[in-house]
Design an enzyme around this catalytic site. Structure first.
Site, PDB file in Angstrom:
ATOM      1  N   ASN A  10       0.879  -1.167   0.000  1.00 40.67           N
ATOM      2  CA  ASN A  10       0.000   0.000   0.000  1.00 40.67           C
ATOM      3  C   ASN A  10       0.916   1.217   0.000  1.00 40.67           C
ATOM      4  OD1 ASN A  10      -1.775   2.055   0.442  1.00 40.67           O
ATOM      5  ND2 ASN A  10      -2.814   1.087   2.179  1.00 40.67           N
ATOM      6  N   ARG A  85      -2.431  -1.921  -3.709  1.00 37.64           N
ATOM      7  CA  ARG A  85      -3.649  -1.140  -3.540  1.00 37.64           C
ATOM      8  C   ARG A  85      -3.569   0.069  -4.468  1.00 37.64           C
ATOM      9  NH1 ARG A  85      -5.191   3.342   0.778  1.00 37.64           N
ATOM     10  NH2 ARG A  85      -7.379   3.485   0.241  1.00 37.64           N
ATOM     11  N   HIS A 174     -13.111   2.789  -0.503  1.00 36.82           N
ATOM     12  CA  HIS A 174     -13.077   1.758   0.562  1.00 36.82           C
ATOM     13  C   HIS A 174     -13.664   0.435   0.065  1.00 36.82           C
ATOM     14  CE1 HIS A 174     -13.387   5.075   3.911  1.00 36.82           C
ATOM     15  NE2 HIS A 174     -12.122   4.764   3.701  1.00 36.82           N
ATOM     16  N   HIS A 202     -17.984   1.525   7.106  1.00 34.28           N
ATOM     17  CA  HIS A 202     -16.546   1.649   7.353  1.00 34.28           C
ATOM     18  C   HIS A 202     -16.326   3.013   8.005  1.00 34.28           C
ATOM     19  CE1 HIS A 202     -12.180   1.117   6.227  1.00 34.28           C
ATOM     20  NE2 HIS A 202     -12.249   2.408   6.502  1.00 34.28           N
ATOM     21  N   LEU A 203     -16.080   2.999   9.316  1.00 29.33           N
ATOM     22  CA  LEU A 203     -15.960   4.256  10.061  1.00 29.33           C
ATOM     23  C   LEU A 203     -14.551   4.387  10.635  1.00 29.33           C
ATOM     24  CD1 LEU A 203     -19.366   4.000  12.011  1.00 29.33           C
ATOM     25  CD2 LEU A 203     -18.949   4.971   9.740  1.00 29.33           C
ATOM     26  N   GLY A 206     -11.493   8.285   7.482  1.00 27.50           N
ATOM     27  CA  GLY A 206     -12.421   8.422   6.364  1.00 27.50           C
ATOM     28  C   GLY A 206     -13.588   7.487   6.653  1.00 27.50           C
ATOM     29  N   ARG A 235     -13.239  15.568   7.000  1.00 27.74           N
ATOM     30  CA  ARG A 235     -13.981  15.859   5.755  1.00 27.74           C
ATOM     31  C   ARG A 235     -15.451  16.117   6.075  1.00 27.74           C
ATOM     32  NH1 ARG A 235     -12.067  10.588   2.860  1.00 27.74           N
ATOM     33  NH2 ARG A 235      -9.885  10.786   3.417  1.00 27.74           N
ATOM     34  N   ARG A 279     -12.183   9.409  19.935  1.00 30.14           N
ATOM     35  CA  ARG A 279     -11.981   9.202  21.387  1.00 30.14           C
ATOM     36  C   ARG A 279     -11.988  10.525  22.124  1.00 30.14           C
ATOM     37  NH1 ARG A 279      -7.112   5.130  20.091  1.00 30.14           N
ATOM     38  NH2 ARG A 279      -6.941   6.689  18.473  1.00 30.14           N
ATOM     39  N   GLY A 325     -11.560   1.813  12.570  1.00 32.61           N
ATOM     40  CA  GLY A 325     -11.234   2.343  13.909  1.00 32.61           C
ATOM     41  C   GLY A 325     -12.428   2.663  14.783  1.00 32.61           C
ATOM     42  N   ASN A 329     -14.239  -0.050  17.441  1.00 32.01           N
ATOM     43  CA  ASN A 329     -13.863   0.227  18.838  1.00 32.01           C
ATOM     44  C   ASN A 329     -14.813   1.117  19.631  1.00 32.01           C
ATOM     45  OD1 ASN A 329     -11.136  -1.087  18.874  1.00 32.01           O
ATOM     46  ND2 ASN A 329     -10.862   0.320  17.160  1.00 32.01           N
ATOM     47  N   GLU A 359      -8.091  -5.075   4.796  1.00 30.99           N
ATOM     48  CA  GLU A 359      -7.983  -4.796   3.362  1.00 30.99           C
ATOM     49  C   GLU A 359      -6.784  -5.527   2.747  1.00 30.99           C
ATOM     50  OE1 GLU A 359      -8.569  -0.852   4.905  1.00 30.99           O
ATOM     51  OE2 GLU A 359      -9.352  -0.250   2.952  1.00 30.99           O
TER      52      GLU A 359
HETATM   53  P1  ADP Z   1      -7.881   5.410   9.072  1.00 29.20           P
HETATM   54  O1  ADP Z   1      -9.045   5.792   8.230  1.00 29.20           O
HETATM   55  O2  ADP Z   1      -6.839   6.486   9.159  1.00 29.20           O
HETATM   56  O3  ADP Z   1      -7.337   4.031   8.815  1.00 29.20           O
HETATM   57  P2  ADP Z   1      -8.823   4.268  11.593  1.00 29.20           P
HETATM   58  O4  ADP Z   1      -9.605   3.165  10.972  1.00 29.20           O
HETATM   59  O5  ADP Z   1      -7.599   3.927  12.354  1.00 29.20           O
HETATM   60  O6  ADP Z   1      -8.495   5.403  10.547  1.00 29.20           O
HETATM   61  O7  ADP Z   1      -9.830   5.057  12.560  1.00 29.20           O
HETATM   62  C1  ADP Z   1      -9.443   6.166  13.311  1.00 29.20           C
HETATM   63  C2  ADP Z   1     -10.598   6.547  14.238  1.00 29.20           C
HETATM   64  O8  ADP Z   1     -10.907   5.412  15.068  1.00 29.20           O
HETATM   65  C3  ADP Z   1     -10.311   7.698  15.174  1.00 29.20           C
HETATM   66  O9  ADP Z   1     -11.431   8.562  15.205  1.00 29.20           O
HETATM   67  C4  ADP Z   1     -10.153   7.025  16.528  1.00 29.20           C
HETATM   68  O10 ADP Z   1     -10.630   7.827  17.567  1.00 29.20           O
HETATM   69  C5  ADP Z   1     -11.056   5.822  16.420  1.00 29.20           C
HETATM   70  N1  ADP Z   1     -10.697   4.779  17.403  1.00 29.20           N
HETATM   71  C6  ADP Z   1     -11.404   4.442  18.467  1.00 29.20           C
HETATM   72  N2  ADP Z   1     -10.853   3.499  19.188  1.00 29.20           N
HETATM   73  C7  ADP Z   1      -9.744   3.179  18.604  1.00 29.20           C
HETATM   74  C8  ADP Z   1      -8.710   2.237  18.881  1.00 29.20           C
HETATM   75  N3  ADP Z   1      -8.738   1.418  19.938  1.00 29.20           N
HETATM   76  N4  ADP Z   1      -7.693   2.195  18.028  1.00 29.20           N
HETATM   77  C9  ADP Z   1      -7.666   3.010  16.956  1.00 29.20           C
HETATM   78  N5  ADP Z   1      -8.612   3.930  16.649  1.00 29.20           N
HETATM   79  C10 ADP Z   1      -9.633   4.010  17.454  1.00 29.20           C
END
Ligand code: ADP
Length: 373
Positions: A10, A85, A174, A202-203, A206, A235, A279, A325, A329, A359
């Site tokens: 990637n 990718r 995504h 997918h949260l 992005g 965004r 968070r 993320g 979580n 991915e």
């Molecule tokens: P990206 O799109 O950059 O890959 P991620 O999928 O890592 O992003 O998601 C980032 C988001 O996930 C942030 O808003 C972060 O607060 C949230 N998040 C919540 N808990 C966690 C955790 N345990 N580890 C990583 N990100 C987390």
């Protein structure tokens, strides 16, 4: 038993993420995949870095794989295929594709559709081709899974000529993640994907949401660019397009600056004035920070609205899947969204699943199947 090593790359503008998988064939078409190692090369091209370009970055990746105590391969020839990718495949690429010189030319044609991503992805492929000239390379496109969208979902309400002249339409992104979690959901639910109606959320930083009907993406929230749809970390997602013209006049600023505002200064960060990190937003909201609470409310409300519209688009839903993320979580985000839909979800026995996305594994699987077939 035949085992094959698959390298997944990637390649971003200043970083290269990599993973090495071992695929063991079991039967005519199936294989099981095991992660052997992963890593990240950062700060490519930075003035204080000794990795000057993507070629040196790929060289370092291969060095990491072949040397040291933790070496996973002895000879570069052991790499059976490299899966890359590629963010944007335009209208051209509807599935993962073996890379040839014609494919490279078509990826270059997509540069204008994803100027921040495609050139960096392309640089990673070029570097691999130069260093591993005899190894097959496969391109896996973020947009490909959404190429099944029907016309009525991907054409904008603009003069049709812009679509004809410039391919200006919804593409969606995504795709690899949505496709992966949709497959996983079918496996978990023990039902064939072709019989399921899924909504995959997918949260991450992005954010996008997809309606997956019988295994095919039929609508998705991101659009011509990854800016459309949900409110994201930085965004804005959906806004009235006339706001851009209004702002340009009021702020007496360039379109480039407004583009920066929409992409990097909006979303959770722009609304809360605090952070793009969910968070931090959640913690501040709990302590009564009004704009953090507002950012949380807007973020979850938008997702709920999209879920409702995709239920309508598919005529129902069997499961809602959360990933990435925030999706994986942040339980309070999932709770807020599903609480508002509780009556509907429980009456219709809709499952709510949390499935970690992967991915890279999906890219490895797709690269394997392209070469295998
Ligand atoms: P990206 O799109 O950059 O890959 P991620 O999928 O890592 O992003 O998601 C980032 C988001 O996930 C942030 O808003 C972060 O607060 C949230 N998040 C919540 N808990 C966690 C955790 N345990 N580890 C990583 N990100 C987390």
């Amino acid at each position: 038993m035949i085992s094959r090593k698959i390298l997944v790359i990637n390649s971003g503008s200043s970083s290269i993420k990599y993973r090495l998988f071992n695929a063991v064939k079991n039967g005519d078409h199936g294989a099981s995949f095991r992660l052997l190692t992963k890593g990240l090369i950062e700060k490519i091209g930075h003035k204080d870095s000794n990795v000057h370009d993507h070629r040196e970055g790929i060289q370092l990746v291969l060095q990491n794989l072949t040397s040291g105590r933790d070496a996973k391969i002895k000879d570069l020839k052991e790499i059976w295929v490299v899966g890359h990718r590629i963010v944007h495949g335009g209208v051209e690429f509807k599935k993962p594709t073996l890379i040839t010189s014609e494919v490279m030319a078509k990826i270059r044609e997509c540069f204008e559709l994803a100027p921040l991503h495609n050139p960096a992805n392309y640089a990673g492929v070029e570097a691999c081709q130069a260093i591993l000239p005899d190894t097959r390379q496969v391109a896996v496109f973020d947009t490909a899974f959404h190429q099944t969208l029907p016309e009525h979902a991907y054409i904008y309400g603009l003069p049709y000529e812009y679509y004809e002249k410039y391919n200006l339409r919804k593409y969606g992104f995504h795709g690899t993640s949505h496709q992966y979690v949709a497959h996983e959901a079918a496996r978990i639910l023990e039902k064939p994907l072709r019989k399921l109606r899924l909504i995959t959320c997918h949260l991450g930083n992005g954010c996008s949401i997809t309606a997956v009907k019988h295994g095919q993406s039929v609508d998705t929230s991101m659009g011509f660019t990854p800016l459309e749809g949900l409110v994201m970390g930085t965004r804005c997602g959906d806004i009235d397009p006339a706001s851009v013209i209004f702002l340009a006049g009021k702020e007496k600023t360039s379109l480039e600056e407004i583009d920066r505002v929409l992409n990097y200064k909006s979303g959770l960060k722009g609304i809360s004035g605090l952070s793009n990190d969910m968070r931090e937003i959640w913690n501040a909201a709990k302590e009564g920070h009004h704009r953090a609470k507002l950012a949380f409310d807007i973020f979850t409300y938008r997702i709920k609205k999209y879920i409702g519209s995709y239920i309508a688009a598919m005529g129902g839903v069997d499961a809602i899947v959360f990933t990435a993320g925030i999706g994986e979580n942040e339980a309070h985000v999932r709770q807020r969204i599903t609480k508002g839909l509780f009556e509907f979800l429980s009456k219709k026995k809709v499952k709510v699943l949390v499935i970690p996305t992967n991915e890279e594994l999906m890219i490895a699987k797709q690269a394997f199947h392209v070469v295998n077939s």
